[in-house]
Each structure stands twice: as C-alpha cells, then as structure tokens.
Design a protein around this motif. Sequence first.
Motif, mmCIF file in Angstrom:
data_model
loop_
_atom_site.group_PDB
_atom_site.id
_atom_site.type_symbol
_atom_site.label_atom_id
_atom_site.label_comp_id
_atom_site.label_asym_id
_atom_site.label_seq_id
_atom_site.Cartn_x
_atom_site.Cartn_y
_atom_site.Cartn_z
ATOM 1 N N UNK A 35 45.348 29.935 -20.327
ATOM 2 C CA UNK A 35 44.770 29.657 -18.907
ATOM 3 C C UNK A 35 43.993 29.108 -18.473
ATOM 4 N N UNK A 36 43.029 28.818 -19.171
ATOM 5 C CA UNK A 36 41.967 27.660 -18.033
ATOM 6 C C UNK A 36 42.704 26.348 -17.859
ATOM 7 N N UNK A 37 43.229 25.663 -18.956
ATOM 8 C CA UNK A 37 44.209 24.795 -18.194
ATOM 9 C C UNK A 37 45.023 24.845 -17.066
ATOM 10 N N UNK A 38 45.530 26.397 -16.739
ATOM 11 C CA UNK A 38 46.901 26.507 -16.246
ATOM 12 C C UNK A 38 45.766 26.831 -14.897
ATOM 13 N N UNK A 39 44.745 27.012 -14.823
ATOM 14 C CA UNK A 39 43.880 27.125 -13.561
ATOM 15 C C UNK A 39 43.232 26.069 -13.319
ATOM 16 N N UNK A 40 43.244 25.181 -14.005
ATOM 17 C CA UNK A 40 42.565 24.010 -12.985
ATOM 18 C C UNK A 40 43.202 23.462 -12.873
ATOM 19 N N UNK A 41 44.757 23.508 -12.906
ATOM 20 C CA UNK A 41 45.626 22.630 -12.712
ATOM 21 C C UNK A 41 46.600 23.691 -10.879
ATOM 22 N N UNK A 43 45.375 26.026 -7.056
ATOM 23 C CA UNK A 43 44.166 25.969 -5.981
ATOM 24 C C UNK A 43 42.871 25.864 -5.932
ATOM 25 N N UNK A 44 43.312 27.307 -6.938
ATOM 26 C CA UNK A 44 41.671 27.645 -7.072
ATOM 27 C C UNK A 44 40.562 26.312 -8.061
ATOM 28 N N UNK A 45 40.780 26.166 -8.693
ATOM 29 C CA UNK A 45 40.034 25.054 -9.365
ATOM 30 C C UNK A 45 38.795 24.285 -8.797
#
Length: 52
Positions: A35-41, A43-45
């Motif tokens: 989930x962290x890797x997905x979140x980093x990619x 627009x919320x990053x």
Amino acid sequence: MTVSLPLVLVLGAIAWIAIKFMGVRLWVAVVIALFGFWLAHTGLAPFVEQHD
C-alpha cells in the motif's frame, strides 16, 4: 553526537518487532508495505512527503 539511520532500516526493524513479538501476520505487513508503494505513485504522494 548525531546518529543517522536510513528510514527503511528503522521501519524494517519496527515491522520485524511487530511480526515477532506482537503477533502481526507477515501477510498484513506485506499488504501495508505494498500500500505504501502504491500510495507513493499516486497524486497523494506530494501531500504525504510535505514537511511543514
């Protein structure tokens, strides 16, 4: 004296302690990491990385 540790090392140690001593299942830790890797990619990053 300042000690500098990479964040990934600190988070890895916390994950290991959670799995070993707190009974967190390995698959839960893997899902959280993915989930962290997905979140980093997304627009919320920029909002996650913003330091105010």
